[in-house]
Enzyme design. Structure first.
Site, PDB file in Angstrom:
ATOM      1  CE1 TYR A 206      -4.174  -1.845   0.698  1.00 51.78           C
ATOM      2  CE2 TYR A 206      -2.609  -3.343   1.717  1.00 51.78           C
ATOM      3  CZ  TYR A 206      -3.859  -3.094   1.203  1.00 51.78           C
ATOM      4  OH  TYR A 206      -4.798  -4.076   1.183  1.00 51.78           O
ATOM      5  CG  HIS A 238      -6.420  -5.111  -5.989  1.00 56.82           C
ATOM      6  ND1 HIS A 238      -7.168  -4.571  -4.964  1.00 56.82           N
ATOM      7  CD2 HIS A 238      -7.098  -6.193  -6.412  1.00 56.82           C
ATOM      8  CE1 HIS A 238      -8.236  -5.318  -4.762  1.00 56.82           C
ATOM      9  NE2 HIS A 238      -8.223  -6.304  -5.626  1.00 56.82           N
ATOM     10  CG  HIS A 239      -7.662  -0.648  -3.785  1.00 55.29           C
ATOM     11  ND1 HIS A 239      -7.185  -1.558  -2.897  1.00 55.29           N
ATOM     12  CD2 HIS A 239      -7.536   0.562  -3.169  1.00 55.29           C
ATOM     13  CE1 HIS A 239      -6.792  -0.938  -1.793  1.00 55.29           C
ATOM     14  NE2 HIS A 239      -6.996   0.337  -1.938  1.00 55.29           N
ATOM     15  CG  HIS A 307      -3.851  -3.097  -2.790  1.00 58.35           C
ATOM     16  ND1 HIS A 307      -4.897  -3.971  -2.636  1.00 58.35           N
ATOM     17  CD2 HIS A 307      -2.728  -3.810  -2.530  1.00 58.35           C
ATOM     18  CE1 HIS A 307      -4.430  -5.164  -2.292  1.00 58.35           C
ATOM     19  NE2 HIS A 307      -3.117  -5.084  -2.236  1.00 58.35           N
ATOM     20  CG  HIS A 388     -13.636  -4.378  -1.897  1.00 58.31           C
ATOM     21  ND1 HIS A 388     -12.806  -4.782  -2.923  1.00 58.31           N
ATOM     22  CD2 HIS A 388     -12.896  -4.445  -0.770  1.00 58.31           C
ATOM     23  CE1 HIS A 388     -11.612  -5.086  -2.409  1.00 58.31           C
ATOM     24  NE2 HIS A 388     -11.652  -4.886  -1.119  1.00 58.31           N
ATOM     25  CG  HIS A 390      -9.712  -8.959   0.199  1.00 61.78           C
ATOM     26  ND1 HIS A 390      -8.500  -8.796   0.807  1.00 61.78           N
ATOM     27  CD2 HIS A 390     -10.100  -7.716  -0.177  1.00 61.78           C
ATOM     28  CE1 HIS A 390      -8.157  -7.520   0.819  1.00 61.78           C
ATOM     29  NE2 HIS A 390      -9.121  -6.851   0.224  1.00 61.78           N
TER      30      HIS A 390
END
Length: 484
Positions: A206, A238-239, A307, A388, A390
């Protein structure tokens, strides 16, 4: 008025849909680009009186083209049409369904009607229509929830395996929102990106950057958020999230988000402005609403959170990705904000080993809004949501309750795909009052469902934080820690 961005599967019922479809959408006013390269685009519109929907698929190929509706984003169980123009100028078009990964089978009942099919130097364009509900067991009902659209195409007219010429995208066909682009002389761009960041050789990382907003001569409305992914780095990003920072943050800063001395400054920026996750596209605001920037009440500093998922532990990867805010001086009637609801993950939140169907529940009671907002709690007008979880997540639902009774869903995805996370529009506004929102993850009741059959130890980190972003509200209730 405050706007919020906050999404349904249905049994096959052969009943009328006029009351569900609402107003006619003209010929084909809606459009989506289905792939990142811009090779495949779709236009569509529906007629509520005739209960029909019309599609036009354009693909940059001189071979066959395929389009379908899928329960999961994969071939199996999909409702598909395949068509093309032969070298001699004749056309072919069939209604099919997929069983496993084999060549889709031709339906016994041909419920799609070909309207036109042409090929030129730019590619192949196929226009066709069908009833919203065909009552054919081999066709998928088109519902008012987001649906997973799939596409594929070939280099010639020999219908065969498509290799990588395929993809999927979630789109709400019956409750989509038309996009409004302001006059070009009123628009500008604000880039929230990292600059040539060396991505560490770590599986997950991150990275945060605090960015100062420029001085605007007055209020502006952000009408579109564009993901800017550096070429060649689609596998890394990823985000991305943008947070508003409080007045106590007054310097630009960059570093790892959740460790080191800077984490305390980063963690003070907790009000989510916008979020984007892998599989997402541009996020457009409704024509009558936008995200406010440039006023004395708006943030001066923002935190960009990236991320990175470097699963191959690649060396020497450099990234300059981020989000681009497209804004206009043509102010709209309403401001947009985000409300987050979900489950906070800590060491006590554990998915048991070998669990195939594990459900988790959470409750957010909006009567607590008065604790963080001054004045009377606002009525939030929800227009979209982003769900969202995982890798272990298999379904996510956000139920909407009033006076102890469920009155609908603000978000629902029974076939959650970690690699296909998009902001989905509800089609019509849903009012959230000082009542209760439930965050659920399952497929049928108000809950969440996980599968953990391949993991031999409790994956409390694997679950991540499960949440639904509901765009709107003027405060965001968000605990510290990474979102994904």
């Amino acid at each position: 008025m405050m706007f919020v961005a906050g999404l349904c599967s249905a049994l096959l019922l052969c009943t009328g849909l006029a009351s569900v479809l609402g107003q006619d959408s003209g010929d084909m006013p809606f459009n989506e680009t289905l792939d990142s390269a811009g090779n495949v685009s779709l236009r569509w519109g529906f007629d509520s009186k005739q209960e029909t929907i019309t599609f036009q698929l354009a693909c940059k190929t001189s071979g066959w083209v395929g389009f379908g509706l899928s329960p999961s984003g994969e071939m199996d169980g999909s409702d598909i049409v395949i068509g093309g123009v032969n070298p001699n100028g004749t056309t072919y078009f069939t209604d099919r369904h997929a069983v496993d990964a084999q060549l889709p089978l031709v339906d016994g009942s041909q419920d799609y009607t070909l309207l036109s099919l042409k090929e030129d130097a730019t590619g192949t364009t196929m226009k066709f229509s069908r009833k919203v509900q065909t009552c054919d067991k081999d066709d998928m009902e088109i519902s008012t929830s987001a649906m997973k659209l799939i596409y594929a195409y070939g280099a010639d007219d020999s219908i065969a395996y498509h290799n990588n010429a395929r993809g999927t995208k979630s789109v709400n066909l019956l409750q989509s929102t038309q996009r409004s682009t302001p006059s070009q002389d009123t628009v500008g761009q604000l880039e929230m990106t990292v600059n040539s960041f060396a991505v560490p050789e770590r599986d997950t990382y991150y990275h945060c950057r605090i960015i100062k907003s420029p001085n605007f001569p007055g209020k502006r409305h952000v009408y579109r958020i564009e993901p800017k992914i550096q070429s060649g780095n689609v596998d890394l990003v990823h985000h991305m999230l943008v947070y508003a920072c409080p007045a106590s943050v007054s310097v630009e800063l960059e570093g790892e988000c959740y460790s080191g001395q800077s984490m305390y400054v980063f963690s003070s920026c907790q009000q989510v402005v916008i979020g984007w996750a892998v599989g997402g596209q541009d996020i457009w605001m409704p024509p009558n609403a936008g995200i406010s920037i440039g006023t004395s009440d708006d943030p001066v500093f923002y935190r960009l959170e990236m991320h990175y998922s470097n699963s191959k532990l690649s060396k020497g990867r450099v990234d300059s990705s981020g989000l681009v805010f497209h804004y206009t001086s043509e102010l709209r009637a309403n401001d947009v904000g985000i409300l987050e609801v979900g489950l906070i993950v800590d060491t006590s939140y554990v998915i048991p080993p070998n669990a195939k169907d594990f459900k988790a529940y959470g409750l957010c009671n909006t009567s607590t809004f008065s604790q963080v907002l001054s004045g009377d709690p606002p009525v939030l007008n929800v227009f979209a949501s982003l769900l969202h979880t995982h890798l272990a997540g298999r379904g996510v639902r956000v139920g909407h309750y009033r006076n102890g009774e469920q009155i609908g869903f603000l978000g629902k995805n029974e076939h959650y795909d970690f690699n296909l996370q998009e902001t989905m529009f509800l089609g019509s506004l849903v009012q959230v009052k000082a009542t209760a929102l439930a965050m659920e993850t399952d497929s049928y009741e108000s809950d969440q469902v996980y599968e953990n059959v391949d993991i031999k130890q409790p994956p409390s980190r694997r679950a991540g934080k499960q949440h639904g972003d509901v765009i709107g509200g003027d405060k965001t209730l968000e605990p510290s820690g990474p979102l994904a």
